[in-house]
Enzyme design. Structure first.
Site, PDB file in Angstrom:
ATOM      1  N   GLY A 122       0.834  -1.198   0.000  1.00  0.00           N
ATOM      2  CA  GLY A 122       0.000   0.000   0.000  1.00  0.00           C
ATOM      3  C   GLY A 122       0.863   1.239   0.000  1.00  0.00           C
ATOM      4  O   GLY A 122       1.364   1.653   1.058  1.00  0.00           O
ATOM      5  N   THR A 124       0.282   3.929  -2.962  1.00  0.00           N
ATOM      6  CA  THR A 124      -0.477   4.983  -3.644  1.00  0.00           C
ATOM      7  C   THR A 124      -1.680   5.448  -2.814  1.00  0.00           C
ATOM      8  O   THR A 124      -2.371   4.643  -2.211  1.00  0.00           O
ATOM      9  CB  THR A 124      -0.966   4.468  -5.019  1.00  0.00           C
ATOM     10  OG1 THR A 124       0.131   3.883  -5.702  1.00  0.00           O
ATOM     11  CG2 THR A 124      -1.547   5.589  -5.857  1.00  0.00           C
ATOM     12  N   THR A 130       1.155  10.137  -7.952  1.00  0.00           N
ATOM     13  CA  THR A 130       2.553   9.775  -8.109  1.00  0.00           C
ATOM     14  C   THR A 130       3.455  10.561  -7.160  1.00  0.00           C
ATOM     15  O   THR A 130       4.597  10.184  -6.930  1.00  0.00           O
ATOM     16  CB  THR A 130       3.003  10.045  -9.564  1.00  0.00           C
ATOM     17  OG1 THR A 130       1.958   9.629 -10.441  1.00  0.00           O
ATOM     18  CG2 THR A 130       4.250   9.301  -9.898  1.00  0.00           C
ATOM     19  N   GLU A 241      10.594  -4.157  -8.510  1.00  0.00           N
ATOM     20  CA  GLU A 241       9.271  -4.260  -9.147  1.00  0.00           C
ATOM     21  C   GLU A 241       9.356  -3.898 -10.635  1.00  0.00           C
ATOM     22  O   GLU A 241       8.826  -4.589 -11.492  1.00  0.00           O
ATOM     23  CB  GLU A 241       8.313  -3.305  -8.431  1.00  0.00           C
ATOM     24  CG  GLU A 241       6.895  -3.342  -8.958  1.00  0.00           C
ATOM     25  CD  GLU A 241       5.992  -2.313  -8.262  1.00  0.00           C
ATOM     26  OE1 GLU A 241       6.502  -1.232  -7.879  1.00  0.00           O
ATOM     27  OE2 GLU A 241       4.802  -2.587  -8.112  1.00  0.00           O
TER      28      GLU A 241
HETATM   29  C1  LIG Z   1      -4.432  -2.114 -11.757  1.00  0.00           C
HETATM   30  C2  LIG Z   1      -3.548  -1.278 -10.891  1.00  0.00           C
HETATM   31  C3  LIG Z   1      -2.880  -1.874  -9.848  1.00  0.00           C
HETATM   32  C4  LIG Z   1      -2.091  -1.103  -8.976  1.00  0.00           C
HETATM   33  N1  LIG Z   1      -1.500  -1.700  -7.887  1.00  0.00           N
HETATM   34  C5  LIG Z   1      -0.904  -0.941  -6.941  1.00  0.00           C
HETATM   35  C6  LIG Z   1      -0.446  -1.513  -5.709  1.00  0.00           C
HETATM   36  O1  LIG Z   1      -0.561  -2.714  -5.483  1.00  0.00           O
HETATM   37  N2  LIG Z   1       0.060  -0.681  -4.760  1.00  0.00           N
HETATM   38  C7  LIG Z   1       0.174   0.676  -4.957  1.00  0.00           C
HETATM   39  O2  LIG Z   1       0.654   1.355  -4.055  1.00  0.00           O
HETATM   40  N3  LIG Z   1      -0.222   1.247  -6.136  1.00  0.00           N
HETATM   41  C8  LIG Z   1      -0.768   0.475  -7.120  1.00  0.00           C
HETATM   42  N4  LIG Z   1      -1.216   1.050  -8.298  1.00  0.00           N
HETATM   43  C9  LIG Z   1      -1.084   2.487  -8.483  1.00  0.00           C
HETATM   44  C10 LIG Z   1      -0.127   2.877  -9.607  1.00  0.00           C
HETATM   45  O3  LIG Z   1       1.189   2.694  -9.190  1.00  0.00           O
HETATM   46  C11 LIG Z   1      -0.457   4.324 -10.010  1.00  0.00           C
HETATM   47  O4  LIG Z   1      -1.744   4.319 -10.610  1.00  0.00           O
HETATM   48  C12 LIG Z   1       0.550   4.913 -10.955  1.00  0.00           C
HETATM   49  O5  LIG Z   1       1.793   5.049 -10.319  1.00  0.00           O
HETATM   50  C13 LIG Z   1       0.104   6.276 -11.472  1.00  0.00           C
HETATM   51  O6  LIG Z   1      -0.276   7.082 -10.395  1.00  0.00           O
HETATM   52  P1  LIG Z   1      -1.706   7.803 -10.377  1.00  0.00           P
HETATM   53  O7  LIG Z   1      -2.725   6.838 -10.858  1.00  0.00           O
HETATM   54  O8  LIG Z   1      -1.924   8.392  -9.041  1.00  0.00           O
HETATM   55  O9  LIG Z   1      -1.569   8.922 -11.465  1.00  0.00           O
HETATM   56  P2  LIG Z   1      -1.268  10.525 -11.251  1.00  0.00           P
HETATM   57  O10 LIG Z   1      -0.120  10.687 -10.360  1.00  0.00           O
HETATM   58  O11 LIG Z   1      -2.593  11.084 -10.808  1.00  0.00           O
HETATM   59  O12 LIG Z   1      -0.951  10.933 -12.690  1.00  0.00           O
HETATM   60  C14 LIG Z   1      -1.927  10.960 -13.757  1.00  0.00           C
HETATM   61  C15 LIG Z   1      -1.203  11.164 -15.085  1.00  0.00           C
HETATM   62  O13 LIG Z   1      -0.524  12.428 -15.074  1.00  0.00           O
HETATM   63  C16 LIG Z   1       0.854  12.241 -15.342  1.00  0.00           C
HETATM   64  N5  LIG Z   1       1.625  13.213 -14.551  1.00  0.00           N
HETATM   65  C17 LIG Z   1       1.523  13.475 -13.220  1.00  0.00           C
HETATM   66  N6  LIG Z   1       2.400  14.414 -12.863  1.00  0.00           N
HETATM   67  C18 LIG Z   1       3.076  14.762 -13.984  1.00  0.00           C
HETATM   68  C19 LIG Z   1       4.129  15.678 -14.263  1.00  0.00           C
HETATM   69  N7  LIG Z   1       4.681  16.439 -13.318  1.00  0.00           N
HETATM   70  N8  LIG Z   1       4.589  15.773 -15.545  1.00  0.00           N
HETATM   71  C20 LIG Z   1       4.053  15.004 -16.516  1.00  0.00           C
HETATM   72  N9  LIG Z   1       3.053  14.123 -16.316  1.00  0.00           N
HETATM   73  C21 LIG Z   1       2.579  14.003 -15.055  1.00  0.00           C
HETATM   74  C22 LIG Z   1       1.173  10.807 -14.964  1.00  0.00           C
HETATM   75  O14 LIG Z   1       2.288  10.306 -15.687  1.00  0.00           O
HETATM   76  C23 LIG Z   1      -0.127  10.110 -15.338  1.00  0.00           C
HETATM   77  O15 LIG Z   1      -0.107   9.764 -16.703  1.00  0.00           O
HETATM   78  C24 LIG Z   1      -1.955   0.284  -9.206  1.00  0.00           C
HETATM   79  C25 LIG Z   1      -2.609   0.877 -10.296  1.00  0.00           C
HETATM   80  C26 LIG Z   1      -3.411   0.110 -11.117  1.00  0.00           C
HETATM   81  C27 LIG Z   1      -4.143   0.812 -12.263  1.00  0.00           C
END
Ligand SMILES: Cc1cc2nc3c(=O)[nH]c(=O)nc-3n(C[C@H](O)[C@H](O)[C@H](O)COP(=O)(O)OP(=O)(O)OC[C@H]3O[C@@H](n4cnc5c(N)ncnc54)[C@H](O)[C@@H]3O)c2cc1C
Length: 383
Positions: A122, A124, A130, A241
């Site tokens: 856990g 995110t 991100t 990972e």
């Molecule tokens: C099926 C699935 C399983 C997952 N499993 C896990 C898990 O087990 N544990 C866990 O902790 N997480 C997990 N995740 C989370 C995953 O790691 C995140 O979804 C991923 O890192 C992207 O983060 P976010 O969704 O918060 O996107 P955001 O951070 O909200 O970003 C959205 C978009 O904007 C872009 N962006 C953001 N900031 C910038 C910037 N400064 N410049 C340019 N582009 C930008 C990003 O690249 C992305 O394309 C999972 C996600 C999915 C979909």
């Protein structure tokens, strides 16, 4: 086609043999019913592959990360979905590299036998995305325990795991000098009071959850490493990972190439196999070359990790190149199959969805590009 299989022949054969017991019909059913591939994960555990990284003294096989990537590659290359179980491989690294002797003695033998699963992580949070340093989940020390409150999102495999690695702030962002300080990681019993997990229905059959944490009590001895240094430990685990997922993408990529080639040779339209047309051949050849090239970076990153050398750049580049290459191969495969690519019985649409995930998770494309721009090329920091 045997490309990419010129190393670890015995390991590959053994994993492949196990995977043949879980055929296309098995994965189609699991996908259609959106259920966890329990029998597959159980078989992988019994055969010892889920404890590949656990040292022999704790009942594991003591393999390297490179060998672990081969296991995951063969699973995806067989048509299976390693996303159902890869968590244990990379979570294991956090415990192995930063856990105390007592923690290893207590948990590793049970994980090795399959009595306990360490599949969940856990990190995110909905509000931070991100930008991990903005996480709000807070762990407050009270005597011999920590009391945790907060929320996580996308916590995968939680319902099928006894243990979870949890990242929480132990010092608030406002109180730390550097924003990466003040976070800690804990080994959490997922069945504890205070954890409410709700499944998120999503594009792939990936069991993942929104997790609400309300006064969760964690014994202080479950803190991994030093308090406040959790972000560094997590980054270390994230490199593992990324490398494992890079290898899964390579497995997917070869699966798409094999499937495309076979279909292009067999499907006759206008009185000739479609593969006789260069318009069909060239995209397959191009996608194959991309897979071969990306695979080199995967092995480079894995070797650096195994040598305990810096591998942040290589792990990120490997994940990016491999995910891009497998996604290109997925598109080519779908196009080669024409309408039949959309039919579930061919598995192409399922693998297409599954491999698409890796351009977003565990880290999205833009974040990798900005890492390379800033940390490798010395360009100005953009955020
Ligand atoms: C099926 C699935 C399983 C997952 N499993 C896990 C898990 O087990 N544990 C866990 O902790 N997480 C997990 N995740 C989370 C995953 O790691 C995140 O979804 C991923 O890192 C992207 O983060 P976010 O969704 O918060 O996107 P955001 O951070 O909200 O970003 C959205 C978009 O904007 C872009 N962006 C953001 N900031 C910038 C910037 N400064 N410049 C340019 N582009 C930008 C990003 O690249 C992305 O394309 C999972 C996600 C999915 C979909």
């Amino acid at each position: 086609m045997n490309s990419g299989r010129d190393n670890y022949p015995e390991l590959r054969d053994a994993v492949r043999e196990l995977c043949t017991r879980f055929d296309s019909a098995y994965w189609q059913k699991i996908d259609e019913q959106r259920i966890y591939p329990e029998a597959f994960v159980e078989a992988l555990t019994k055969a010892g592959w889920m404890s590949a990284l656990i040292p022999e003294e704790y009942g594991g096989s003591g393999l390297s990360l490179t060998e672990a990537t081969v296991i995951m590659e063969e699973v995806s290359r067989s048509g299976g979905n390693p996303g159902s179980c890869h968590g244990q491989m990379y979570n294991m690294n956090t415990l192995l590299r930063h856990g105390s002797a007592e923690q290893k003695k207590k948990y590793l033998p049970k994980i090795a036998t399959g009595e306990l699963r360490l599949q969940a992580m856990g990190v995110t949070e909905p509000g931070a995305g991100t930008d991990t340093t903005k996480i709000k989940t807070m762990a407050v020390r009270k005597g011999d325990r920590y009391v945790v409150n907060g929320q996580k999102v996308w916590t995968s495999r939680l319902q099928h795991s006894e243990l979870m690695i949890l990242l929480a702030r132990t010092t608030s962002l406002a109180e730390v000098k550097k924003k990466s300080e003040g976070m800690s990681i804990f080994l959490v019993d997922t069945k504890s009071k205070g954890i409410d997990a709700r499944r998120i229905r999503n594009m792939v059959n990936h069991e993942t959850n929104s997790v609400f944490i309300d006064n969760l009590e964690i014994p202080a001895e479950n803190l991994i490493g030093e308090e406040g240094k959790g972000f560094r430990y997590i980054l270390d685990g994230l490199n593992a990972e990324r490398i494992l997922i890079a290898a899964e993408c390579i497995g997917d990529g070869y699966w798409f190439i094999e499937k495309s080639t076979k279909y292009a040779n067999e499907r006759v339209v206008f009185d000739r196999p479609i593969g006789q047309n260069q318009g069909i051949q060239f995209p397959i050849a191009e996608a194959y070359m991309e897979i071969e090239a990306a695979n080199l970076m995967r092995y480079k990153a894995a070797a650096l990790f195994d040598q305990k050398k810096q591998c942040g750049a290589e792990a990120n580049m490997a994940k990016h190149l491999c995910a891009k290459a497998s996604w290109e191969a997925a598109n080519v495969c779908l196009q080669t199959h024409g309408g039949f690519g959309f039919a579930a019985e061919y598995d192409v649409e399922r693998k297409f969805r599954e491999t698409r995930l890796y351009l977003v998770a565990p880290i999205s494309t833009n974040l990798i590009l900005s890492y390379v721009a800033e940390h490798v090329l010395g360009l100005p920091r953009s955020f």
